[in-house]
Enzyme design. Structure first.
Site, PDB file in Angstrom:
ATOM      1  N   ARG A 122       0.333  -1.234  -0.089  1.00 52.63           N
ATOM      2  CA  ARG A 122       0.052   0.083  -0.112  1.00 52.63           C
ATOM      3  C   ARG A 122       1.068   1.739  -0.027  1.00 52.63           C
ATOM      4  NH1 ARG A 122      -3.687  -2.710   3.920  1.00 52.63           N
ATOM      5  NH2 ARG A 122      -4.929  -3.745   2.596  1.00 52.63           N
ATOM      6  N   LYS A 144       3.208  11.802 -10.541  1.00 50.21           N
ATOM      7  CA  LYS A 144       2.070  10.739 -11.967  1.00 50.21           C
ATOM      8  C   LYS A 144       3.120   8.984 -12.166  1.00 50.21           C
ATOM      9  CE  LYS A 144      -0.655  13.905 -14.366  1.00 50.21           C
ATOM     10  NZ  LYS A 144      -0.594  14.058 -15.345  1.00 50.21           N
ATOM     11  N   GLU A 186       9.721  18.789 -24.346  1.00 56.40           N
ATOM     12  CA  GLU A 186       9.445  19.466 -23.058  1.00 56.40           C
ATOM     13  C   GLU A 186       9.901  20.816 -22.941  1.00 56.40           C
ATOM     14  OE1 GLU A 186       6.808  17.635 -21.347  1.00 56.40           O
ATOM     15  OE2 GLU A 186       6.492  16.180 -22.169  1.00 56.40           O
ATOM     16  N   LYS A 228       7.290  22.990 -13.206  1.00 57.97           N
ATOM     17  CA  LYS A 228       6.818  21.779 -12.806  1.00 57.97           C
ATOM     18  C   LYS A 228       5.779  22.813 -11.318  1.00 57.97           C
ATOM     19  CE  LYS A 228       5.375  17.696 -13.420  1.00 57.97           C
ATOM     20  NZ  LYS A 228       5.406  16.183 -14.369  1.00 57.97           N
ATOM     21  N   GLU A 238      -4.167  17.527 -11.149  1.00 58.32           N
ATOM     22  CA  GLU A 238      -4.449  17.998 -11.918  1.00 58.32           C
ATOM     23  C   GLU A 238      -6.594  17.662 -11.987  1.00 58.32           C
ATOM     24  OE1 GLU A 238      -2.524  16.409 -14.883  1.00 58.32           O
ATOM     25  OE2 GLU A 238      -4.387  16.586 -16.540  1.00 58.32           O
ATOM     26  N   ARG A 242      -2.879  22.027 -13.274  1.00 55.51           N
ATOM     27  CA  ARG A 242      -1.717  21.067 -13.740  1.00 55.51           C
ATOM     28  C   ARG A 242      -1.875  21.167 -15.731  1.00 55.51           C
ATOM     29  NH1 ARG A 242       1.367  15.840 -11.027  1.00 55.51           N
ATOM     30  NH2 ARG A 242       2.642  15.175 -12.076  1.00 55.51           N
ATOM     31  N   ASN A 246       0.213  20.101 -20.242  1.00 55.73           N
ATOM     32  CA  ASN A 246      -0.208  19.310 -21.386  1.00 55.73           C
ATOM     33  C   ASN A 246      -0.574  19.983 -22.799  1.00 55.73           C
ATOM     34  OD1 ASN A 246      -0.482  17.270 -19.558  1.00 55.73           O
ATOM     35  ND2 ASN A 246      -2.294  17.189 -19.307  1.00 55.73           N
ATOM     36  N   HIS A 249       0.231  18.439 -25.980  1.00 55.45           N
ATOM     37  CA  HIS A 249      -0.511  17.103 -25.251  1.00 55.45           C
ATOM     38  C   HIS A 249      -0.895  16.087 -26.397  1.00 55.45           C
ATOM     39  CE1 HIS A 249       2.871  16.898 -22.867  1.00 55.45           C
ATOM     40  NE2 HIS A 249       2.953  15.805 -23.018  1.00 55.45           N
ATOM     41  N   HIS A 253      -0.322  12.666 -28.447  1.00 54.20           N
ATOM     42  CA  HIS A 253      -1.127  11.561 -28.357  1.00 54.20           C
ATOM     43  C   HIS A 253      -1.922  10.948 -29.215  1.00 54.20           C
ATOM     44  CE1 HIS A 253      -0.788  12.293 -23.461  1.00 54.20           C
ATOM     45  NE2 HIS A 253       0.250  12.259 -24.019  1.00 54.20           N
ATOM     46  N   HIS A 267       8.079  10.303 -28.114  1.00 55.42           N
ATOM     47  CA  HIS A 267       6.795  10.992 -26.948  1.00 55.42           C
ATOM     48  C   HIS A 267       7.585  13.033 -27.208  1.00 55.42           C
ATOM     49  CE1 HIS A 267       4.207  12.507 -24.105  1.00 55.42           C
ATOM     50  NE2 HIS A 267       5.018  13.016 -23.211  1.00 55.42           N
TER      51      HIS A 267
HETATM   52  N1  GLY Z   1       3.761  15.508 -17.448  1.00 53.97           N
HETATM   53  C1  GLY Z   1       2.472  16.556 -17.374  1.00 53.97           C
HETATM   54  C2  GLY Z   1       2.890  15.993 -15.593  1.00 53.97           C
HETATM   55  O1  GLY Z   1       2.936  15.765 -14.793  1.00 53.97           O
HETATM   56  O2  GLY Z   1       1.371  16.757 -15.146  1.00 53.97           O
END
Ligand code: GLY
Length: 370
Positions: A122, A144, A186, A228, A238, A242, A246, A249, A253, A267
């Site tokens: 956990r 993430k 990025e 960031k 998000e 946040r 993107n 993106h 994607h 990517h």
């Molecule tokens: N790569 C986008 C984020 O971490 O929210």
């Protein structure tokens, strides 16, 4: 040269340490986190071949022993099978809650190992040692974690913040030019979404960064990570801001899905093309100055990066199919496409108010130019 950015999340704040040669000091930096002087490391075969001995030596300098698991390199590794493999391996190594797991590699390893750490008992703590530019400026920071499934990328995962991130910028010297530039996509994204001065700095310094300017690389990684961190502190899960991360993106994607998530389009390359398209769409919608998309594309081209759909080798599906692929993105809410658009360079915002026909026309024009 050493920089530290603190990700000041209440109750789970951590440092991102940035600079050359950090692997040699990994033991000293990780020791305060350990309940016993032993760590488990999960890496990929490429990174392990280049850098595992240095990490082992850096840990041993503080009397810390390690065991390592090496996975195949590549996006295909980020799947259910390897999640099982990692968690079972960590259990056979008797990893406990007081232990620390190290994710040593690029974005694939960071996401996969972070997710394994999130669900093991956990939740056990983990340290990110990102080895690619993309993972140093983006995926290792912010918590993430996850894997891909047959339904798409990153659809199963958890928010699980690392306990420490060590971004050793000397490791960037071993990247291929293509890998470096993919990560640079990025970096450009940060300037475009929130810092026009940083974008101007990149226009001037980008070529030197690509040639190997170490001090410049530390500055670029630090500025990206700081941006960031600021966003993640405001909106960890998000719900709002946040999503600015993107930028590019939604297009990216769809293009990654259309090209099979492989060597045709990395990517970060898709992010760069997606940023150029997001600015083109913003200009067409009258949201940003008409000259901004040209400026974005000029910088990407000056860096020798993929900029347009014409730069993607092989067949691409039509505009309808690309729009459908966008519709499968996580950024769809209530069936509406959510885009990050811009009022100008350094001034991005999230909107669901984008007419489908405008996106369709943009894709058609971009495909026709191939
Ligand atoms: N790569 C986008 C984020 O971490 O929210």
């Amino acid at each position: 040269m050493r920089e530290t950015v603190n990700v000041a999340l209440p109750g789970r704040a951590y440092d991102v340490v940035i600079g050359p040669g950090l692997l040699h000091e990994a033991g000293a930096m990780i020791a305060p986190l350990l309940g016993r002087p032993h760590v488990t490391v999960i890496s990929d075969e490429t990174v392990a071949g280049l850098h595992l001995d240095s990490l082992r030596a850096g840990l041993a300098a503080q009397g810390i022993t390690m065991e390592a698991l090496q996975l195949p390199p590549g996006e295909g590794t980020k799947n259910w099978d390897n999640l099982i493999r990692c968690t079972e391996w960590l259990l056979t190594r008797k990893v406990e809650r007081r232990d620390v797991v190290i994710a040593f590699g690029g974005g694939v390893i960071g996401d996969l190992v972070g997710f394994a750490a999130a669900i093991l008992r956990r939740g056990v703590r983990f340290v990110q040692i990102p080895t690619s530019l993309l993972s140093q400026v983006d995926s290792s920071v912010g918590g993430k974690t996850g894997i891909n499934t047959g339904h798409g990328k990153n659809l199963v995962g958890a928010f699980h913040q690392p306990a420490l991130v060590l971004a050793d910028t000397a490791l960037l010297d071993t990247l291929t030019p293509r890998d470096f530039l993919a990560g640079y996509g990025e970096v450009v994204k940060y300037g475009l979404l929130g810092d026009a001065d940083f974008f101007s700095w990149l226009e001037a310094q980008g070529p030197a960064l690509a040639r190997g300017d170490g001090a410049g690389r530390v500055t670029a990684v630090r500025r990206s990570v700081q941006m960031k961190a600021d966003i993640v502190i405001r909106d960890e899960t998000e719900q709002g801001d946040r999503a600015l991360l993107n930028l590019g993106h939604t297009f990216c994607h769809a293009l990654e899905a259309a090209t099979g998530y492989g060597n045709r389009l990395m990517h970060g390359e898709g992010v760069a093309i997606g940023c150029a398209m997001a600015f083109e769409l913003s200009a067409r919608l009258g949201l940003c100055p008409q000259e901004d998309p040209s400026r974005v594309r000029a910088h990407l081209k000056a860096m020798g990066m993929k900029t347009d759909l014409a730069d993607i080798d092989g067949e691409l599906p039509g505009a309808d199919a690309l729009l459908d692929l966008m519709g499968q993105d996580k950024k769809v809410k209530d069936g509406k496409l959510h885009f990050v658009l811009a009022r100008g360079i350094g001034d991005a915002f999230v909107t669901s108010d984008v007419p489908r026909d405008k996106v369709f026309a943009l894709l058609q024009d971009a495909l026709a130019a191939r």
